[in-house]
Design an enzyme around this catalytic site. Structure first.
Site, mmCIF file in Angstrom:
data_model
loop_
_atom_site.group_PDB
_atom_site.id
_atom_site.type_symbol
_atom_site.label_atom_id
_atom_site.label_comp_id
_atom_site.label_asym_id
_atom_site.label_seq_id
_atom_site.Cartn_x
_atom_site.Cartn_y
_atom_site.Cartn_z
ATOM 1 N N CYS B 132 0.810 -1.228 0.000
ATOM 2 C CA CYS B 132 0.000 0.000 0.000
ATOM 3 C C CYS B 132 0.839 1.271 0.000
ATOM 4 O O CYS B 132 0.597 2.194 -0.778
ATOM 5 C CB CYS B 132 -0.931 -0.005 1.211
ATOM 6 S SG CYS B 132 -0.139 -0.515 2.757
ATOM 7 N N HIS B 252 -2.917 6.342 4.205
ATOM 8 C CA HIS B 252 -1.518 6.558 4.552
ATOM 9 C C HIS B 252 -1.092 7.931 4.042
ATOM 10 O O HIS B 252 -1.486 8.344 2.951
ATOM 11 C CB HIS B 252 -0.615 5.525 3.858
ATOM 12 C CG HIS B 252 -0.816 4.119 4.338
ATOM 13 N ND1 HIS B 252 -1.413 3.789 5.529
ATOM 14 C CD2 HIS B 252 -0.454 2.940 3.768
ATOM 15 C CE1 HIS B 252 -1.424 2.470 5.674
ATOM 16 N NE2 HIS B 252 -0.857 1.935 4.616
#
Lengths: 348, 348
Positions: B132, B252
């Site tokens: 990710c 994130h």
């Protein structure tokens, strides 16, 4: 003053997040106080504060408040320092100022005792306490500089909400409760109380601390850049910073990349040098998952360093993770530490 | 398969954080599905999942589950992928694997469609979906590389708890409630479920994501380093990473420093180039406090970039702040996007 064993101390901003920690630190350190005066804005005047089992009433800070004061610790915002620090100096007090008001003034020493204690002597009445995020970084960099020389510093910060004051912490807690309960929440303080827009900090990250300057850097980032050079007396040291506010109450963490002069140093060498630094505690044992975190550093005076690694590609590049209580070493403890050095060296 | 208009799709790990988002994304994108099979471990088999107003029962993933499947999206942990992906391939399925099991296998393409779509064709039955935190970074770097060339990348991450799964988010929420109420709390999942020690993530920051390797880097940091080079076909690009878990559920964020080949580029040039990148949205207007945050990016498919600044000292150095939903572009959306490209290009 000379050879007095106890001094008269004023704390300006006695009811704020940092002021409260200053009072606690003076008590915990058994600082040699003759008379203690607790000062604040008119709004907080009248509050009661206990110091060494005695109750003190906080008074409104006025020019006359500083009569007979030897050391005045200021942490009530830049405006108050601008207005009242000269009044305190005029009356013979040594001011240790925790705001950004005088930090970059060439006449004012900017001091982290582990790095540039000797600068204290150059004061003309005011000593500035650096920005919280700068203090812990330069404390960690100092042993590296002393041993290997410094060529470059890049930092990305992970900063606690208490850096924006007690009301910012209250806001984070209220937002957190509301979000956990699926209720409405609002934001009116962070990222910067005086700026146009406000965003929630709970379960979020805000890449803005203090106001933006024209070049896209925030004032917090500029503080880290400029104060680092001034404290370390390294005017041409390349330094850059990205400062981010995160949802925890206490302790700033920093991901720091440094380049040194020496290309032959190992991560193990680096750890030993940092671990021997004054005011620095090495917490770096990956196989035992030992590294500092904001929760583990909270309430402690030291600067904690871990995650020390050599860059995979750059032989003289190292990465480290630096954590310290932003209200203690980042503010109250560094100020009291300066005051202790003043008294110990008879520099009043 | 050739010229089929709709394909048979299996989702392995259908009840997990990423699997749920895969199913949602297939629905939202109106992916051309003939038959949908939802698979999981025996523990979660029997769960009911709604897809396009129809109820599906999740079945235990077995080798035979992949008979007649055209595309199998895996996100049930590396062990499951190691065991069942070859079985799916043997039965004629194309596997798009969201675990780290095959990412660095030289026989397996590692794909972010905006960066290396053409690699999809090189597959021998398995295509790997990158980590990710890597995906969003390379998506932001691609337009920079195309225009200016890349010389170096350093990143410090601010990663969401959902990257460690739904139970990690539950743990964060439980710890948060307990801390806000002044109650006891414990930690049993983060930083890494299978590691020796566990620490609270609520109101904290953990500088460990995945296990430590011998050189002091975590496996997450190694993923960012190695996967970036593989996806971008830049084996000698210097990349380093410091990965930190933070107390928010989704998205994130990354503080990225890049050096380019060209020393004459301005921050404004840089913004325009990034803003024109495929899959990238520029959110960068400091005077209006416009920048991406984890909360603002959550639920969106794009990679958001802001805080673009030229380094104060290095003419070819730039800082940027990259935010994306780790469950979407970082996982489910990138996987479905690969599947879409496969179908659109008739590459099955």
């Amino acid at each position: 003053m000379s050879n007095k064993t106890a001094v008269n101390v004023a704390v300006v901003g006695a009811t704020g997040a940092v002021g409260q920690k200053m009072i606690e630190t003076l008590e915990n350190r058994d600082f040699p106080i003759n008379e203690l005066k607790l000062l604040s804005s008119s709004r907080s005047a009248g509050s009661k504060v206990t110091f060494k089992n005695e109750e003190y009433t906080v008074e409104e800070a006025q020019p006359e408040s500083f009569e007979n004061i030897d050391i005045a610790l200021f942490s009530a915002g830049g405006g108050v320092s601008k207005k009242l620090a000269p009044e305190a100096v005029k009356r013979g007090a040594l001011v240790i100022d925790n705001t950004s008001a005088y930090r970059m003034d060439p006449e004012v020493p900017l001091v982290v005792p582990e790095v540039n204690e000797a600068d204290i002597k150059e004061n003309k009445g005011i000593i500035a306490n650096p920005n919280c995020s700068t203090i812990q970084m330069v404390a960690a960099l100092q042993p590296i500089r002393n041993r290997y020389g410094l060529k470059r510093v890049l930092v990305s910060t992970y900063q606690a909400v208490s850096g924006a004051g007690n009301e910012a912490v209250d806001e984070m807690n209220e937002q957190s409760k509301a979000m956990l309960n699926g209720e409405e929440y609002d934001a009116s303080i962070l990222p910067v109380k005086g700026d146009k827009k406000h965003f929630p900090i709970a379960f979020n990250a805000l890449p803005q601390i203090d106001m933006f300057e024209d070049d896209g850097y925030t004032f917090e980032e500029k503080k880290m850049i400029n104060e680092t050079k001034k404290i370390m007396h390294m005017d041409t040291l390349p330094v850059s910073a990205t400062c981010v506010r995160l949802p925890f109450a206490v302790s700033h963490a920093e991901s720091v990349y440094v380049e040194i002069d020496d290309e032959t140093v190992t991560a193990q060498d680096f750890k030993e040098v940092i671990g021997a630094g004054e005011g620095v505690t090495l917490q770096d044992n990956p196989s035992e998952q030992e590294y500092p975190t904001p929760l583990s550093a909270a309430g402690k005076k030291d600067v904690f360093v871990g995650r020390i690694r050599k860059d995979p590609d750059v032989e003289n590049g190292f990465h480290l993770w630096v954590v310290s209580d932003n209200l203690l070493k980042g503010a109250a403890w560094n100020s009291v530490q300066i005051a202790e050095r003043v008294v110990a060296n008879n520099w009043l």
